[in-house]
Design an enzyme around this catalytic site. Structure first.
Site, PDB file in Angstrom:
ATOM      1  N   TYR A   1     -12.214  20.714  21.437  1.00  0.00           N
ATOM      2  CA  TYR A   1     -12.088  19.451  20.689  1.00  0.00           C
ATOM      3  C   TYR A   1     -10.592  19.129  20.559  1.00  0.00           C
ATOM      4  O   TYR A   1     -10.092  18.928  19.456  1.00  0.00           O
ATOM      5  CB  TYR A   1     -12.723  19.566  19.297  1.00  0.00           C
ATOM      6  CG  TYR A   1     -14.146  20.086  19.271  1.00  0.00           C
ATOM      7  CD1 TYR A   1     -15.216  19.202  19.399  1.00  0.00           C
ATOM      8  CD2 TYR A   1     -14.419  21.443  19.112  1.00  0.00           C
ATOM      9  CE1 TYR A   1     -16.529  19.662  19.368  1.00  0.00           C
ATOM     10  CE2 TYR A   1     -15.729  21.904  19.084  1.00  0.00           C
ATOM     11  CZ  TYR A   1     -16.783  21.015  19.203  1.00  0.00           C
ATOM     12  OH  TYR A   1     -18.072  21.484  19.164  1.00  0.00           O
TER      13      TYR A   1
ATOM     14  N   CYS B   1       0.881  -1.176   0.000  1.00  0.00           N
ATOM     15  CA  CYS B   1       0.000   0.000   0.000  1.00  0.00           C
ATOM     16  C   CYS B   1       0.908   1.213   0.000  1.00  0.00           C
ATOM     17  O   CYS B   1       1.650   1.440   0.965  1.00  0.00           O
ATOM     18  CB  CYS B   1      -0.896  -0.001   1.229  1.00  0.00           C
ATOM     19  SG  CYS B   1      -1.711   1.592   1.466  1.00  0.00           S
TER      20      CYS B   1
ATOM     21  N   ASP C   1     -11.600  22.576  16.655  1.00  0.00           N
ATOM     22  CA  ASP C   1     -11.259  21.537  15.666  1.00  0.00           C
ATOM     23  C   ASP C   1     -12.275  20.404  15.809  1.00  0.00           C
ATOM     24  O   ASP C   1     -11.937  19.307  16.259  1.00  0.00           O
ATOM     25  CB  ASP C   1      -9.820  21.051  15.932  1.00  0.00           C
ATOM     26  CG  ASP C   1      -9.354  20.040  14.897  1.00  0.00           C
ATOM     27  OD1 ASP C   1     -10.073  19.786  13.915  1.00  0.00           O
ATOM     28  OD2 ASP C   1      -8.246  19.490  15.079  1.00  0.00           O
TER      29      ASP C   1
ATOM     30  N   GLN D   1      -2.712  12.162  14.972  1.00  0.00           N
ATOM     31  CA  GLN D   1      -2.871  12.515  13.558  1.00  0.00           C
ATOM     32  C   GLN D   1      -2.091  11.533  12.678  1.00  0.00           C
ATOM     33  O   GLN D   1      -0.980  11.160  13.033  1.00  0.00           O
ATOM     34  CB  GLN D   1      -2.338  13.922  13.327  1.00  0.00           C
ATOM     35  CG  GLN D   1      -3.147  14.989  14.030  1.00  0.00           C
ATOM     36  CD  GLN D   1      -4.330  15.444  13.210  1.00  0.00           C
ATOM     37  OE1 GLN D   1      -4.532  15.008  12.080  1.00  0.00           O
ATOM     38  NE2 GLN D   1      -5.132  16.317  13.788  1.00  0.00           N
TER      39      GLN D   1
ATOM     40  N   CYS E   1     -12.528  19.412   9.250  1.00  0.00           N
ATOM     41  CA  CYS E   1     -12.313  18.312   8.307  1.00  0.00           C
ATOM     42  C   CYS E   1     -13.525  18.168   7.397  1.00  0.00           C
ATOM     43  O   CYS E   1     -13.616  17.224   6.626  1.00  0.00           O
ATOM     44  CB  CYS E   1     -12.041  17.014   9.059  1.00  0.00           C
ATOM     45  SG  CYS E   1     -13.341  16.607  10.220  1.00  0.00           S
TER      46      CYS E   1
ATOM     47  N   GLU F   1     -12.010  18.187  25.714  1.00  0.00           N
ATOM     48  CA  GLU F   1     -12.171  17.042  24.803  1.00  0.00           C
ATOM     49  C   GLU F   1     -13.099  16.039  25.484  1.00  0.00           C
ATOM     50  O   GLU F   1     -13.021  15.845  26.695  1.00  0.00           O
ATOM     51  CB  GLU F   1     -10.778  16.450  24.533  1.00  0.00           C
ATOM     52  CG  GLU F   1     -10.708  15.001  24.131  1.00  0.00           C
ATOM     53  CD  GLU F   1     -11.348  14.708  22.783  1.00  0.00           C
ATOM     54  OE1 GLU F   1     -11.111  15.444  21.822  1.00  0.00           O
ATOM     55  OE2 GLU F   1     -12.100  13.717  22.724  1.00  0.00           O
TER      56      GLU F   1
END
Ligand code: SAH
Length: 456
Positions: free
Chosen positions: A315, A162, A384, A286, A411, A336
């Site tokens: 967040y 991959c 975020d 991440q 996102c 969070e």
């Protein structure tokens, strides 16, 4: 049902747009058809498939006029695998397309045609960027397979390579698969709930080179444990941690509750900029560390900190943005919803000797109004949120207390645009928008906005 086109109709159409999952979109008398594999600007021959009231699907038969940005996908399983959506589009083409996606929603939903959307910050080398791979194992017709799921299914597309994951992950994925029998391992079968190995997880600290391998297995005990460990060490000498996670449930969830150390340390370390992060088998982190640094530097730039500010990181996950900001602010408060992530954030603050970052577990929309009610005041709010965007209650709290600056990391450009409109109506002005390519070859796009309070 549609009255404009019918199933099996063959037509020639112009592709005008792209969906969020990378299909081409052509309109026949205003009726949108989604065509996987077709690119914007192409003239294509199609066969209509399923039609619904407001849109339909079609199969690409022939490309009559090719997009200049079309390329041969370098991965041999690209057309079957659901991992990437855009390998048939040149990287430059992907960046152009992602910018257009953002521009469109900013115009249409946020109604901000004059706000600049900058060219997407992409990667110099948009391959092999993932620092984490979660690879399912199974058996198909008596053969062991491992790879990635076909889009929207649980069917594994078998592969040994991959090209967006690390070479270490490739090596481990193929070696384990081809030596399962001699190692006395069997692959888990979802239907019969039999077999041992469910998932192989490989994590790599880009800055440190440390590698963690996690074997998710149905049982704690397995034969030839030492041989398995030796093989992993031989294939990837950089391995610093081998963990086993036990999951014997009938579930799609990858991890079970119990994690055991089989070799080395139980964590690996990575660095973003000067900040160190400890990553355990299950921590959120991440997946593209190179671009994460680009994103966080942009957040820091937009936050315009002088060292005197009180900042919220809403967040905050494991506190990555918070710790990045803390070095340039007076105080940072991270919130969070996942308690485990907050534990990681606190540990990472300690690891870096950062004492001006404070973390609290809870919903941003509950905790932040409480902080304000307790008399705390903030100069900058970084948000975020997950795909669904900011909670209405959080937006109302922002409009009530009016921090000077909001830095919005998103996102999902659609929900971002919706939230920007709400902030604009409450006296905020969106100054500029910077998309960052966190996931080359996929259709995801990450966006960061600089927003200032200018009064009603
Ligand atoms: N800023 C982090 C993570 C962002 S992902 C980073 O850069 O790594 C979005 C995060 O929001 C997830 O960690 C998710 O658990 C969290 N989350 C979801 N709903 C929330 C809520 N209502 N309040 C606070 N956090 C929430």
């Amino acid at each position: 049902m549609s009255f404009i086109v019918n199933q099996h109709d063959r037509l020639t159409v112009q592709v005008e747009d792209m969906t969020h999952d990378g299909s081409g979109v052509a309109k026949v008398e205003g009726y949108p058809l989604f065509i996987p594999g077709a690119l914007v600007g192409e003239e294509v021959e199609i066969e209509v498939g399923k039609t619904l009231k407001n849109y339909g699907f079609a199969r690409l038969l022939n490309i009559k006029k090719r997009s200049e940005d079309r390329v041969e996908p370098p991965c041999h399983v690209f057309w079957e695998c659901g991992g990437c959506q855009l390998q048939h589009l040149s990287y430059e083409g992907q960046l152009k397309q992602k910018r257009k996606t953002v521009r469109d929603v900013i115009d249409r939903i946020a109604k901000l045609p004059d706000v600049p959307v900058h060219p997407v910050k992409g990667m110099e080398d948009p391959w092999r960027y993932r620092n984490k791979s979660q690879i399912p194992f199974s058996e198909q017709n008596g053969k062991i397979v491992s790879g990635f799921y076909k889009s929207r299914t649980h069917h594994i597309v078998d592969t040994d390579v991959c090209i967006i994951q690390s070479e270490e992950a490739d090596e481990l994925m193929s070696t384990l698969k081809h030596h399962m029998f001699e190692l006395g391992l069997s692959a888990y079968d979802e239907k019969t709930h039999k077999g041992m190995l469910r998932h192989l997880i490989v994590r790599k600290g880009r800055a440190t080179g440390e590698v963690m391998v996690v074997l998710v297995m149905t049982k704690k005990k397995f034969p030839q444990k030492d041989a398995v460990i030796d093989m992993i060490k031989k294939v990837v000498p950089e391995v610093t941690s081998i963990m086993q996670n036990i999951n014997n449930e009938k579930t799609n969830v990858i991890f079970g509750n119990e994690t055991i150390n089989l070799y080395g340390k139980s964590v690996i370390i990575d660095e973003i900029g000067d900040t160190k992060f400890e990553i355990s088998a299950r921590s959120f982190y991440q997946v593209n560390p190179v671009q994460t640094e680009v994103l966080y530097r942009q957040a820091l730039d937009y936050a315009q900190l002088t060292g005197n500010e009180a900042v919220i990181d809403a967040y905050c996950g494991i506190g990555t943005i918070s710790l990045f900001l803390a070095q340039n602010a007076m105080e940072v408060y991270g919130v969070e919803i996942v308690p485990q992530a907050i534990e990681d954030a606190k540990r990472n603050a300690e690891l870096n000797g950062i004492t001006n970052a404070h973390f609290e577990a809870g919903a941003a929309e509950d905790v932040i109004p409480r902080w304000y009610a307790e008399g705390k005041r903030f100069d900058v709010l970084v948000v975020d949120p997950p795909r669904k965007g900011c909670d209405e209650n959080l937006l109302q709290t922002i409009l009530k207390y009016k921090p000077k600056r909001v830095v919005y990391v998103s996102c999902n450009p659609g929900t971002l645009a919706r939230d920007l409109r709400i902030l604009e109506d409450g006296g905020y002005r969106t100054k500029e928008i910077q998309p960052v390519d966190m996931f080359p070859q996929s259709s995801h796009v990450e966006v960061i906005c600089n927003i200032e309070y200018e009064g009603d």
